[in-house]
Design a protein around this motif. Structure first.
Motif, PDB file in Angstrom:
ATOM      1  N   MET A  60       1.051  -1.288   0.057  1.00 46.11           N
ATOM      2  CA  MET A  60       0.151  -0.135  -0.019  1.00 46.11           C
ATOM      3  C   MET A  60       0.859   1.184  -0.193  1.00 46.11           C
ATOM      4  O   MET A  60       0.616   2.286  -0.770  1.00 46.11           O
ATOM      5  N   ARG A  61       1.897   1.319   0.957  1.00 44.15           N
ATOM      6  CA  ARG A  61       2.872   2.362   0.773  1.00 44.15           C
ATOM      7  C   ARG A  61       3.538   2.581  -0.393  1.00 44.15           C
ATOM      8  O   ARG A  61       3.585   3.594  -1.066  1.00 44.15           O
ATOM      9  N   MET A  62       4.035   1.589  -1.219  1.00 36.23           N
ATOM     10  CA  MET A  62       4.621   1.762  -2.523  1.00 36.23           C
ATOM     11  C   MET A  62       3.463   2.186  -3.423  1.00 36.23           C
ATOM     12  O   MET A  62       4.030   3.168  -4.596  1.00 36.23           O
ATOM     13  N   GLY A  63       2.107   1.828  -3.417  1.00 34.59           N
ATOM     14  CA  GLY A  63       1.150   2.392  -4.418  1.00 34.59           C
ATOM     15  C   GLY A  63       0.797   3.974  -4.161  1.00 34.59           C
ATOM     16  O   GLY A  63       0.863   4.653  -5.002  1.00 34.59           O
ATOM     17  N   ILE A  64       1.089   4.145  -2.801  1.00 33.92           N
ATOM     18  CA  ILE A  64       0.855   5.687  -2.588  1.00 33.92           C
ATOM     19  C   ILE A  64       2.191   6.371  -2.844  1.00 33.92           C
ATOM     20  O   ILE A  64       1.758   7.541  -3.842  1.00 33.92           O
ATOM     21  N   ILE A  65       3.328   6.168  -2.763  1.00 34.50           N
ATOM     22  CA  ILE A  65       4.516   6.960  -3.054  1.00 34.50           C
ATOM     23  C   ILE A  65       4.741   6.979  -4.431  1.00 34.50           C
ATOM     24  O   ILE A  65       4.814   7.902  -5.136  1.00 34.50           O
ATOM     25  N   GLN A  66       4.483   5.657  -5.467  1.00 28.76           N
ATOM     26  CA  GLN A  66       4.548   5.933  -6.804  1.00 28.76           C
ATOM     27  C   GLN A  66       3.189   6.566  -7.601  1.00 28.76           C
ATOM     28  O   GLN A  66       3.684   7.166  -8.461  1.00 28.76           O
ATOM     29  N   LEU A 120      -7.143   4.921   9.264  1.00 34.30           N
ATOM     30  CA  LEU A 120      -6.190   5.750   8.536  1.00 34.30           C
ATOM     31  C   LEU A 120      -4.844   5.139   8.397  1.00 34.30           C
ATOM     32  O   LEU A 120      -4.196   4.294   9.152  1.00 34.30           O
ATOM     33  N   PHE A 121      -4.448   5.009   7.297  1.00 38.28           N
ATOM     34  CA  PHE A 121      -2.997   4.627   6.981  1.00 38.28           C
ATOM     35  C   PHE A 121      -2.193   5.413   5.932  1.00 38.28           C
ATOM     36  O   PHE A 121      -2.585   5.816   4.763  1.00 38.28           O
ATOM     37  N   ASP A 122      -1.053   6.028   6.538  1.00 38.54           N
ATOM     38  CA  ASP A 122      -0.213   6.956   5.784  1.00 38.54           C
ATOM     39  C   ASP A 122      -0.903   8.246   5.142  1.00 38.54           C
ATOM     40  O   ASP A 122      -0.940   8.589   4.030  1.00 38.54           O
ATOM     41  N   ASN A 123      -2.143   8.447   6.167  1.00 35.74           N
ATOM     42  CA  ASN A 123      -2.934   9.757   5.855  1.00 35.74           C
ATOM     43  C   ASN A 123      -3.861   9.543   4.962  1.00 35.74           C
ATOM     44  O   ASN A 123      -4.548  10.291   4.239  1.00 35.74           O
ATOM     45  N   CYS A 124      -4.131   8.321   4.381  1.00 35.24           N
ATOM     46  CA  CYS A 124      -5.201   7.757   3.690  1.00 35.24           C
ATOM     47  C   CYS A 124      -6.374   6.962   4.442  1.00 35.24           C
ATOM     48  O   CYS A 124      -5.914   5.971   5.260  1.00 35.24           O
ATOM     49  N   GLU A 125      -7.556   7.158   4.042  1.00 33.06           N
ATOM     50  CA  GLU A 125      -8.786   6.451   4.840  1.00 33.06           C
ATOM     51  C   GLU A 125      -8.709   5.228   4.286  1.00 33.06           C
ATOM     52  O   GLU A 125      -8.712   4.928   2.874  1.00 33.06           O
ATOM     53  N   VAL A 126      -8.659   4.269   4.767  1.00 35.92           N
ATOM     54  CA  VAL A 126      -8.794   2.925   4.290  1.00 35.92           C
ATOM     55  C   VAL A 126     -10.250   2.156   4.460  1.00 35.92           C
ATOM     56  O   VAL A 126     -10.587   2.359   5.848  1.00 35.92           O
TER      57      VAL A 126
END
Length: 194
Positions: A60-66, A120-126
Motif C-alpha cells: 500500500m505504501r509503494m502504491g501511494i508513493i508511486q 487511516l494509513f499514511d494519511n489515507c482513509e482505508v
C-alpha cells in the motif's frame, strides 16, 4: 518487480526494480495512460510470506508513493484506499500489532482519544465497499476525480407520490453518471498478479 503495468516488459514477478517502470524509465505514453499496478504477492517486498497480510503495509505504501511521483508538487495525494472485505480484515490484523492511542488534550474540557471512526494509513482513509472484487484494492486521489452526469442534471427527481399502503409520500431519484479519472497515474490497484 512489485510494480507491474499492463504494458510492462516484466518476465517474472521478481524482476529487478531498478530498471523497471515506474522506478526505471519507460515510454511517456505508458506513464501517462497507466495506473500503478502493485503486486502484493511479490517476493521483492520484505514480508515473511508473499501474502497480502504479510506485505500489505509495504504494498500500500509503494502504491501511494508511486502514484505521487507526478503529482506531489500539486498537493494532490492519494487519500482513499478501498479494499475488498477479506483484504481489509487482513490489513486490520496487521495494523493491530502496532496500534496506539494518541490522547489529545487540546480540547475544551474533554480528552480526545483519536477514535474518529476512520481507519487511516499514511494519511489515507482505508475502507471496504460492496462492489470491490475479491483480492483487489484501489488507491484513489479524489482531487483528480469528477462525477459527470450524462443528463443535464446530476439527479432527476420525480414525485411526490402517495403510497397508500404505508401512508407515506415517496419520491424517485435517478442518475446516469460516471466517475471521470483525470490523471490515471495518480491511482493504483493492488492485486495478486502472476
Amino acid at each position: 518487480s512489485y510494480l507491474e503495468t499492463p504494458f510492462a516488459y516484466a518476465t517474472s514477478a521478481d524482476q529487478a526494480i531498478a530498471t523497471h517502470w515506474p522506478n526505471g524509465k519507460a515510454d511517456t505514453d505508458l506513464d501517462y495512460w497507466s495506473p500503478i499496478l502493485v503486486n502484493y504477492t511479490s517476493t521483492a517486498f520484505n514480508g515473511a510470506a508473499p501474502t497480502f497480510q504479510e506485505q500489505c503495509l509495504e504494498a500500500m505504501r509503494m502504491g501511494i508513493i508511486q502514484s505521487e511521483r507526478n503529482n506531489f508538487a500539486m498537493g494532490k495525494k492519494v487519500d482513499k484506499i478501498a479494499l475488498d472485505r477479506n483484504l481489509l480484515y487482513q490489513f486490520k490484523n496487521k495494523q493491530e500489532a502496532k496500534e496506539q492511542i494518541i490522547v489529545d488534550t487540546s480540547g475544551k474540557g474533554t480528552k480526545s482519544f483519536g477514535l474518529a471512526g476512520k481507519l487511516l494509513f499514511d494519511n489515507c482513509e482505508v475502507f471496504s465497499d460492496y462492489g470491490i472484487p475479491a483480492g483487489v484494492g484501489y488507491g484513489f486521489t479524489t482531487a483528480w476525480m469528477e462525477l459527470r452526469a450524462m443528463h443535464d442534471v446530476l439527479l432527476k427527481v420525480s414525485g411526490p407520490y402517495e403510497d397508500e399502503d404505508t401512508q407515506a409520500m415517496k419520491w424517485k431519484c435517478r442518475t446516469l453518471s460516471n466517475l471521470m479519472f483525470k490523471k490515471v497515474p495518480c491511482f493504483f490497484k493492488l492485486a495478486a498478479y502472476a
